[in-house]
Structures are given as structure tokens and as C-alpha cells.
Design a protein around this motif. Structure first.
Motif, PDB file in Angstrom:
ATOM      1  N   LYS A 571       0.842  -1.196   0.000  1.00 45.47           N
ATOM      2  CA  LYS A 571       0.000   0.000   0.000  1.00 45.47           C
ATOM      3  C   LYS A 571       0.874   1.242   0.000  1.00 45.47           C
ATOM      4  N   ASP A 572       0.506   2.201  -0.872  1.00 46.55           N
ATOM      5  CA  ASP A 572       1.294   3.432  -0.959  1.00 46.55           C
ATOM      6  C   ASP A 572       0.801   4.446   0.066  1.00 46.55           C
ATOM      7  N   THR A 573       1.279   5.679  -0.046  1.00 50.59           N
ATOM      8  CA  THR A 573       0.938   6.716   0.941  1.00 50.59           C
ATOM      9  C   THR A 573      -0.542   7.054   0.948  1.00 50.59           C
ATOM     10  N   ASP A 574      -1.253   6.794  -0.160  1.00 51.70           N
ATOM     11  CA  ASP A 574      -2.695   7.054  -0.227  1.00 51.70           C
ATOM     12  C   ASP A 574      -3.514   5.828   0.173  1.00 51.70           C
ATOM     13  N   ASN A 575      -2.820   4.839   0.730  1.00 54.87           N
ATOM     14  CA  ASN A 575      -3.478   3.588   1.136  1.00 54.87           C
ATOM     15  C   ASN A 575      -4.079   2.838  -0.046  1.00 54.87           C
ATOM     16  N   GLN A 576      -3.509   3.069  -1.242  1.00 56.19           N
ATOM     17  CA  GLN A 576      -3.930   2.362  -2.446  1.00 56.19           C
ATOM     18  C   GLN A 576      -2.909   1.261  -2.763  1.00 56.19           C
TER      19      GLN A 576
END
Length: 655
Positions: A571-576
Motif C-alpha cells: 500500500k502506498d501513501t494514499d493507502n492504495q
């Protein structure tokens, strides 16, 4: 003395005019059901008219006929195995065996040399046991009964073809060390052991570091069932043997992962970078010097004393270089032991092997989805996973998986270090299998396999054009809420030790794990066959890969056979979800993953397929449909208004 015809097995004889051959055959077929008329006719044509001098003569005659019948039922491949078996340490000289071009000639030599006699057929029983000729063994049993011999005494010794020379071999090894005589002797014994069971597919000599460096023969089988069978078949062969199978090593890796989760391994990034540099510097040398070294990784914990039992097994926080071998403590005869440290970093040797993960599932998907089962007309019935998609400027929407999922081993061997593009007669990809034409997804267009080097990651990748069942979303076959729509990626620079990741594959489906190490070197060892390139042995290997350890609470590996090609996400910083790489193989419970950076570099793209454009496109199409409907409605209203106006105009003119 009267000339008689005699039964080839029971020795029954009568005067020629009283006992025709067909009557003998008929009687013999009742007594010996494996004795066919064709064999009897063939033998009768050899004019087996014998003179009966004594019971000993008749016994010898029956043995001759028995040997001839057995020789008749041993084919060429079995004959070759038989000769190898008989060249054991207490066996027959190879020079004598070379002169035996037929099984009948071989049996004659065995009889003349005293290995077989009328009252001793034990070696014959042992040979047929190894060759698994059960019907012929039953004939010998009947022969033993007819001759008044105890068949069970012979049967109890079937697993002991030769008297042991193990002590003599070890004395020579300790006295002379490595030399050609030792190597040649061990090579003969390896061939002997390998030919004692169909379930054995590789044997090599080693010295056991846990048993005073005595010689041990490592015997490989393909499954745990084969392992148990081979252990029984070899029994008291008289040599030290260690039987294992490629699919099942010790559970050391599992125990390390379980204990690791309870430890706080706060290792700094500097230590991780130091381990990466050591692996880059020494991996080529280690692989060259150690034939059965399968993987080189780094770890923040070190395992000690596993072989001493569960109570003494210790896992402590310590940076170390991990070397994976199939048989720990069994060092090939021509090699030295691993060093205890490499450039100051401790070495931890663990049992485990790297394997590519393509195997047998399942469901047909329309439209096709990420994480579903695929295969090709080159590799079926071996299966892998459809990882994801990207848009090719000339080909349109394409699928991505591992090259070894769609190419066989010979093609992978020929592909080494290159990129191949198909314009004619490409392999075809199917989902889920090749049983129906409608399962065809499209042709393979590009494949690449590069081992990598100190500065770049290895890659094993194939892309294929989707000619039907195009995906319409980033959803997976299962997994609630699991969706990869954005096409985002995350390079290794954005990853840290213990970063949580997940993947969806055709075999293990949804699994979660943690990044263990980012600079693994792996090698798939094909024990049963060898490829040679430029006079050097060629094997499949990859450098600078990512190692993922499983979440032990799942009680299963992160990936398994059939999951090759599955994309791995964090998961990236945008929680995607963002893709970090593609599963290519496994080391026991851990996964080996190709970094997404090298995949993007080969594809020439900055990200994977963004399904949000599909949604925008669908929305635009929906708006377009709405506009057409409204335009049609407006046209109809306009026509009605025109009619009304026309009527009003005509009525006003009449007035």
C-alpha cells in the motif's frame, strides 16, 4: 538311453512318441501361467531333445530353461540396468560384462562364475526385485519350491545386493583424500544406487560434517512417497545413504519465521545495505564453487543448533548471509565447506531450495481477471498465474506473466540473456487450460529472460496479446474488497524491511507477508538433467530479487506451485495498492519476486494498465448513449411540432 522332450521348467519327460510337445505346453501352462505357447514353440524349434543322465543333470537343465525364459522377458533398457547393477563392489568385472551383448549370454557368465547355480538363485531374485519383474519372481518362487529350496530365505535378503565396502571406502577417503580413484569408485556406487529404484532420479557422493566427515551418498526422489519407498528398497545396501526429496526439506525455515515474529529485529538500513553489497560481490563465486547451493539471501535473524532438536534450536537477532542447500551438512566430495563469515558478516546455512512455481486449477473467467490460472500450448499441463495488464502502443491491451509459464525448459535455455519477439507461429496462451478452443486468450508476443548482474535485477517475463475476454476492472477472482485499478507501482527505493505486502495467485489465492530481503540470488538446480553452454554448465538463476516471508498466522506459504506470474502489492501513501513485483519462485515458505522496476524498464512504461480509464470511457459511452436518446426524443418532438405548425398554417389560409 531314449531321447526325450522335457518341460522347460518342471523337467517332466516321456518318450517322444508318448508325449507330444503340445501336451507338454498344455501341462506347463497349467503349472506355469506365464509360460506361453509362443515361447514353447520357439524353444521347441531349437530342438531341445535332451538325454536325461541324472537328477543333477535335470536340475541344471531346468535352470538353463528358466534363465532362457527370464532373458526372453527382459528388454534392452532393463538389460542395461542389469549390467550396471552387477558392477557393484562385489560384482562382476566390467570387462567381462562388456562382452555380454545379450541377457542370455550374461546369465551364462553368471552361471559359469558361480553367481547362479541350481541350488542358489538369490542374485537372480535380487535383480528381478530391483527391476520390478514380479511375474518372473513368481516363477523363481515355484522353481525354489520344486527344487526343495526355502524361497523365504532368499526373499529376506532382497535389499542386500552386495556385501558392504563402506568401511574400506572411508579408510581410503581418510587416507588419500580427494583423488581420481575415490571419485571413480564413488561414481560407480552412485550408478549402482541410482539403478536400484525407478523412484531415484539423482545421487551424488558427499562427506558428512556431522559424522566425522564419512562418505555419504545423497539420494534424491521427487516426492515424500518415493522417499519412503526408496528408503525401504535400499535398506541394508551397505553404504551410508541420506534420502531426501526436492519438495520437502526440514522445517527449519518455518521454525525460523515463527520465532522471528516474536523478536524485535531493529536492524538499521546500513546493515541491510552491507548484506546487499556482500551478496553482489560474492554470489557468482559461491554459485560456481558450490554445485548444490540454491539461493543466497540476507536475514536479520540467525538460526543455530536446529539439528540438535527443538529444545536447543536458537533464533537470535543478528544480520547474516543465508545460504540455502538441499542437504545441510552433506558437502559434495569435491567441495569445501562454506566459510563461517563473508567479509565479516556471519553465514547461516539452512535447508531449502529455490523452485519456479508453475503447476495444476480451475475456473474459466469471462472477462479474464488478474490472478487467474493460465497455461500455453508449450507448457500444458503445467500452469501459472496471469499477473496483470499493460497497454502496448501497437498491440493494444496485453497480459503479463513469467516466461517459464508459457515456454518449456528447452526454449528458456535458448532464450538466456535475450529478448525474443514473435511475428510468426507464436505460443498460444489459454485460460484456464487447453481443453477447448474458446479458452484461448491470445498469442505470446514478447519474452525475456536475463539473469541480471551486480547492478541490475534478473527478469523472467512474457507478454501476450489479449484477443478476447478483455478485462473490464482490476478485480481478482476472489478476495473481498481486493482491487488494483490504478496501475500504480512502487520501486525498491520506496520499500523497507518488514513492509507488509499481499498477492493473489491461482494456487494459494490471497496471502499476506513481509519483505525479508531485497537482494536475493537464486538458482533452480535441475538434478535430473544438465544443460551446457560454452563448455560451462547452464542453470536457471536470477540476481537481485526480493524475498517475501509469509505471515505465519496464515499457516501456509506466501506462494506455491502455480503462482508464478502473480503480482505482489504493497500500500502506498494514499493507502492504495501499488505493484512491487511479480512472483517467480519460492524458497520453502518464502516467495522470490522480480522487482517491478526491471519489468517496467523492459516494457518501456511508467505504470501498468489504469482501469479508471475504462470507467471514464464507459461513462463517456453512457453519456453518449444518453445524448443520442435525447437527440432522438428531440427530433421526434420537432417533427410533431412541425406537423402541428403545418396544420395551423393550412387552417389559417383557408379562413
Amino acid at each position: 538311453m531314449n531321447c526325450i522332450n522335457a518341460c522347460l521348467f518342471c523337467g517332466n519327460h516321456k518318450r517322444q512318441d508318448d508325449h507330444k510337445m503340445k501336451n507338454i505346453v498344455s501341462k506347463c501352462k497349467k503349472i506355469h501361467p506365464y509360460f506361453g505357447e509362443n515361447q514353447a514353440s520357439s524353444l521347441s524349434r531349437r530342438k531341445l531333445s535332451l538325454r536325461c543322465h541324472s537328477p543333477e543333470h535335470m536340475c541344471s537343465m531346468r535352470l538353463d530353461h528358466l534363465l532362457y525364459f527370464i532373458a526372453y522377458h527382459i528388454d534392452n533398457d532393463e538389460f542395461k540396468r542389469l549390467k550396471l547393477i552387477l558392477t557393484g563392489p562385489e560384482g562382476i568385472s566390467g570387462n567381462i560384462l562388456e562382452k555380454c551383448n545379450t541377457c542370455s549370454a550374461l546369465f551364462t557368465v553368471l552361471k559359469q562364475s558361480g553367481y547362479i547355480s541350481g541350488d542358489n538363485v538369490s542374485i537372480l531374485l535380487k535383480v528381478l526385485h530391483i527391476l520390478r519383474k514380479e511375474e518372473l519372481k513368481q516363477l523363481i518362487e515355484q522353481y525354489c519350491v520344486d527344487e526343495g529350496m526355502d524361497f523365504h530365505n532368499y526373499k529376506s535378503g532382497l535389499a542386500q545386493p552386495y556385501v558392504s565396502h563402506n568401511q574400506k571406502l572411508n579408510e581410503m577417503w581418510k587416507k588419500t583424500g580427494r583423488n581420481e580413484t575415490i571419485y571413480e569408485e564413488c561414481e560407480k556406487i552412485c550408478k549402482l544406487i541410482e539403478n536400484m529404484s525407478y523412484s531415484i532420479f539423482h545421487v551424488w557422493p558427499a562427506y558428512d560434517t556431522k559424522a566425522n566427515d564419512d562418505i555419504v551418498f545423497v539420494v534424491l526422489t521427487k516426492s515424500i512417497g518415493d522417499k519412503l519407498q526408496v528408503e525401504e528398497e535400499l535398506g541394508n545396501i551397505g553404504y551410508n545413504i541420506f534420502v531426501t526429496n526436492v519438495d520437502s526439506n526440514s522445517n527449519e525455515s518455518e521454525q525460523v519465521i515463527k520465532k522471528q515474529t516474536k523478536l524485535k529485529s531493529n536492524v538499521c538500513q546500513f546493515q541491510i545495505e552491507s548484506m546487499k553489497n556482500v551478496i553482489n560481490k560474492h554470489s557468482d563465486r559461491l554459485l560456481q564453487n558450490h554445485q548444490y547451493l540454491s539461493a543466497i539471501s540476507g536475514s536479520t535473524v540467525r538460526s543455530k543448533n536446529f539439528s540438535l532438536g527443538k529444545s536447543k534450536h536458537c533464533v537470535s537477532v543478528q544480520s547474516c548471509i543465508v545460504l540455502y542447500v538441499i542437504a545441510k551438512g552433506k558437502v559434495p566430495l569435491h567441495e569445501n565447506t562454506f566459510e563461517s563469515q563473508i567479509d565479516g558478516i556471519p553465514v547461516d546455512v539452512r535447508e531449502g531450495t529455490f523452485e519456479t512455481t508453475n503447476l495444476p486449477s480451475q475456473k474459466y473467467f469471462r472477462p479474464v481477471k488478474m490472478g487467474c490460472q493460465i497455461t500455453s500450448n508449450k507448457t500444458s499441463p503445467s500452469y501459472g498465474t496471469l499477473g496483470g495488464f499493460y497497454y502496448h502502443t501497437d498491440l493494444g491491451l496485453c497480459g503479463i506473466t513469467c516466461a517459464h509459464v508459457v515456454l518449456d525448459e528447452a526454449e528458456m535455455h535458448d532464450l538466456r540473456g535475450e529478448k525474443k519477439i514473435w511475428n510468426t507461429d507464436p505460443p498460444m496462451v489459454f485460460q484456464p487450460d487447453i481443453s477447448r478452443l474458446k479458452y484461448q486468450l491470445g498469442p505470446v508476443k514478447e519474452v525475456v529472460y536475463k539473469a541480471g548482474n551486480d547492478s541490475s535485477s534478473g527478469i523472467d517475463m512474457a507478454i501476450f496479446k489479449l484477443e478476447g475476454r478483455a478485462p473490464n476492472s482490476g478485480h481478482f477472482p476472489a478476495g473481498p474488497g481486493l482491487c488494483f485499478e490504478t496501475g500504480r507501482t512502487l520501486g525498491t527505493s520506496g520499500l523497507k524491511h518488514n513492509t507488509q505486502v499481499l498477492k493473489y495467485g491461482r494456487t494459494t489465492e490471497l496471502t499476506r507477508g513481509y519483505i525479508e530481503f531485497e537482494n536475493v540470488t537464486v538458482r533452480a538446480i535441475r538434478y535430473e538433467r544438465r544443460y551446457t553452454v560454452n563448455n560451462c554448465e547452464y542453470t536457471y538463476f536470477l540476481k537481485n530479487q526480493i524475498q517475501i516471508r509469509p505471515d505465519i498466522s496464515d499457516f501456509r506459504p506466501f506462494n506455491d506451485d502455480g503462482d508464478s506470474g502473480a503480482f505482489v502489492f504493497a500500500k502506498d501513501t494514499d493507502n492504495q495498492l501499488a505493484c512491487i513485483g511479480m512472483c517467480v519462485g519460492k524458497i520453502d515458505l518464502s516467495a522470490v519476486v522480480i522487482p517491478i522496476s526491471v519489468i517496467k524498464e523492459e516494457l518501456g512504461v511508467s505504470q501498468l494498465y489504469d482501469f479508471r480509464w475504462n470507467h471514464i470511457s464507459e461513462k463517456l459511452k453512457e453519456i453518449d448513449r444518453e445524448m443520442k436518446i435525447r437527440n432522438n426524443q428531440q427530433n421526434k418532438m420537432d417533427k410533431k411540432l412541425d406537423k402541428i405548425l403545418s396544420k395551423l398554417s393550412s387552417s389559417s389560409k383557408k379562413k
